[in-house]
Design a protein around this motif. Structure first.
Motif, PDB file in Angstrom:
ATOM      1  N   ALA A  60      11.741   5.849  -3.252  1.00  0.00           N
ATOM      2  CA  ALA A  60      10.571   5.541  -2.429  1.00  0.00           C
ATOM      3  C   ALA A  60       9.448   4.941  -3.275  1.00  0.00           C
ATOM      4  N   ASN A  63       9.366   1.128  -3.209  1.00  0.00           N
ATOM      5  CA  ASN A  63       9.085   0.469  -1.930  1.00  0.00           C
ATOM      6  C   ASN A  63       7.586   0.529  -1.670  1.00  0.00           C
ATOM      7  N   ALA A  66       6.503   2.533   1.575  1.00  0.00           N
ATOM      8  CA  ALA A  66       7.040   3.891   1.728  1.00  0.00           C
ATOM      9  C   ALA A  66       5.917   4.909   1.899  1.00  0.00           C
ATOM     10  N   ASP A  67       6.259   5.986   2.587  1.00  0.00           N
ATOM     11  CA  ASP A  67       5.354   7.112   2.732  1.00  0.00           C
ATOM     12  C   ASP A  67       5.743   8.196   1.739  1.00  0.00           C
ATOM     13  N   ASP A  70       9.009   9.997   2.471  1.00  0.00           N
ATOM     14  CA  ASP A  70      10.272   9.291   2.219  1.00  0.00           C
ATOM     15  C   ASP A  70      10.957   9.768   0.949  1.00  0.00           C
ATOM     16  N   ASP A  71      10.214  10.361   0.054  1.00  0.00           N
ATOM     17  CA  ASP A  71      10.787  10.824  -1.197  1.00  0.00           C
ATOM     18  C   ASP A  71      11.122  12.313  -1.165  1.00  0.00           C
TER      19      ASP A  71
END
Length: 132
Positions: A60, A63, A66-67, A70-71
């Protein structure tokens, strides 16, 4: 990991430039050596991160859209407990104390260090964790 690899490589380039400038202007060998060693360390870390980023899936952090969520999830296997690093630190402490008090302490620290390294490497190959 790509971003971190690039950051360390650019940091290494900066440190190399500063090491050359510092070495030419100051003619002081200890600081120049320290800067060149810092360059080497930054290059090793940057190369490792860049090499690993090519082998694993993009995370993530790679990206831009990404939030944080997301990780989330499992990031890998981490040993839940291990006594071997403690014993290795004790052996290393005795080794460094050997420089201060006498080299005879190496006779005590070397076996502790070797047994600790052996135990740490093979701790998952014995007992209930042994593979058949």
């Amino acid at each position: 990991m790509k971003i971190q690899g690039r950051m360390f490589i650019w940091l290494a380039v900066f440190i190399l430039a500063m090491a050359i400038v510092y070495g030419v202007w100051s003619k002081e060998p200890v600081g120049t050596t320290a800067l060149f060693l810092s360059f080497g360390l930054s290059m090793m870390i940057g190369y490792y991160l860049a090499f690993t980023a090519r082998r694993v899936d993009a995370g993530a952090q790679d990206n831009k859209d990404a939030d944080v969520a997301d990780d989330a999830g499992e990031l890998g296997f981490f040993s839940p407990h291990s006594w071997q690093p403690l014993f290795l630190a004790v052996g290393a402490s005795f080794a460094f104390l050997g420089v201060v008090f006498g080299w005879w302490l190496m006779y005590f620290s070397a076996p502790i260090i070797m047994i600790s390294i052996f135990g740490w490497v093979f701790e998952y190959y014995r007992g209930e964790n042994r593979t058949q």
